[in-house]
Design an enzyme around this catalytic site. Structure first.
Site, short mmCIF file in Angstrom:
data_model
loop_
_atom_site.label_atom_id
_atom_site.label_comp_id
_atom_site.label_asym_id
_atom_site.label_seq_id
_atom_site.Cartn_x
_atom_site.Cartn_y
_atom_site.Cartn_z
N SER A 134 0.84 -1.20 0.00
CA SER A 134 0.00 0.00 0.00
C SER A 134 0.87 1.26 0.00
CB SER A 134 -0.97 -0.04 1.19
OG SER A 134 -1.99 0.92 1.07
N HIS A 170 -4.69 -1.48 -4.02
CA HIS A 170 -6.05 -1.87 -3.63
C HIS A 170 -7.04 -1.63 -4.77
CE1 HIS A 170 -4.18 -2.14 0.23
NE2 HIS A 170 -4.07 -0.83 0.37
#
Length: 244
Positions: A134, A170
Site C-alpha cells: 500500500s 487496492h
C-alpha cells in the site's frame, strides 16, 4: 549477499492472517526475501511502520511474523525520535527493507525530514531489496492515489520516484481507486503506471517492471496509460504468476 540488481517488489499484499499470531508473512514478502539471495544465515529484514505512525502494535506484529519466518529482524522508527543512532548505517546493513501501509503522505513527509528517501535510493542501488504494501508500494513510484487526506481519495505526486511510473494499490477492493487512478493518468496529473489488486505485486529490476505476481487466486495487475483520445486512459491486464 544482496540482490544482483536494484530490486523492488511493490505490493497490495504480503501479509496473511496468522494462526497463532495476528499476521504471518505472505508469499509476496517471502519472495522479496528470497530475491536477496541470502544463504548460510538468517536474512536481515528491517520493518518501517512510518505510514502507521510507528505504532507499537505494528512493530510487535512484525517481530512475531519475523520470528516465525526465521529472519534476523530489526525496525526503524522515527516517532518520537529515530531508534537507531545512524539511519543510513542501519538501512544499508539490511538484506530487505519492508515498508508497511498507512498514510503515504505522512510517510513521505517524515522521510524527507529525516533524510530517509536519500538513503533508500542508496540502499536500492546497493542491492538491498525494497518491498512494501500500500503506502509501502506507492512510495517507490512518482505517485498514486491516497486516502491520507480523508475518505475521498486524492492524488499524491511527491513519491521517491525510484521508479518512473505511477502506482495504484487496492485496485479491486476500494471503489474509488480504479476510476481515480485512470482519470489522473488520462488528464496527465500522473504518468502511466501499474496497479495491483489486493494480493498482487509488481517486481522491478532497475526501473523495468519484469513480472507481475499474485499470492491469492484471481488477484490481477494492470498497466494504465493515456488513451489516444483526450481525457481517456487505457488499462491493459498483465499476466500474473501465482506464488505458493
Amino acid at each position: 549477499m544482496t540482490a544482483d540488481a536494484p530490486t523492488i517488489l511493490a505490493t497490495s499484499g504480503g501479509i496473511v492472517a496468522g494462526s497463532r499470531t495476528r499476521w504471518e508473512v505472505g508469499p509476496l514478502t517471502h519472495h522479496a526475501v528470497e530475491l536477496a539471495g541470502v544463504t548460510g544465515r538468517a536474512p536481515k529484514v528491517c520493518y518501517l511502520g512510518t505510514a502507521g505512525g510507528d505504532s507499537t502494535e505494528g512493530i510487535r506484529n512484525f517481530y512475531d511474523m519475523a520470528q516465525l519466518a526465521g529472519w534476523a529482524p530489526s525496525h526503524l522508527q522515527l516517532f518520537t525520535m529515530p531508534n537507531v543512532p545512524d539511519i543510513r548505517e542501519h538501512l544499508l546493513a539490511q538484506d530487505v527493507i519492508w515498508v508497511f501501509g498507512g498514510s503515504v503522505a505522512g510517510l513521505l513527509a517524515m522521510w524527507e525530514l529525516h533524510g530517509v528517501g536519500e538513503v533508500m535510493r542508496e540502499a536500492w542501488q546497493a542491492g538491498v531489496v525494497l518491498t512494501g504494501v500500500s503506502a509501502g508500494s506507492i512510495c517507490w513510484h512518482i505517485g498514486g492515489t491516497t486516502d491520507s487526506f480523508g475518505p475521498d481519495l486524492r492524488p499524491i505526486t511527491n513519491g521517491l520516484a525510484l521508479l518512473p511510473y505511477s502506482n495504484g494499490v487496492h485496485y479491486d477492493s476500494e471503489a474509488q481507486r480504479r476510476p481515480l487512478f485512470q482519470s489522473l493518468i488520462a488528464d496527465g496529473s500522473l504518468p502511466a503506471g501499474y496497479a495491483t489488486d489486493d494480493g498482487a505485486g509488481l517486481l522491478y529490476r532497475g526501473t523495468e517492471m519484469v513480472e507481475a505476481l499474485r499470492e491469492t487466486d484471481g488477484a490481477g495487475a494492470y498497466y494504465v496509460e493515456r488513451g489516444g483520445a483526450a481525457g481517456t486512459a487505457v488499462e491493459t491486464p498483465l499476466d500474473t504468476r501465482r506464488l505458493r
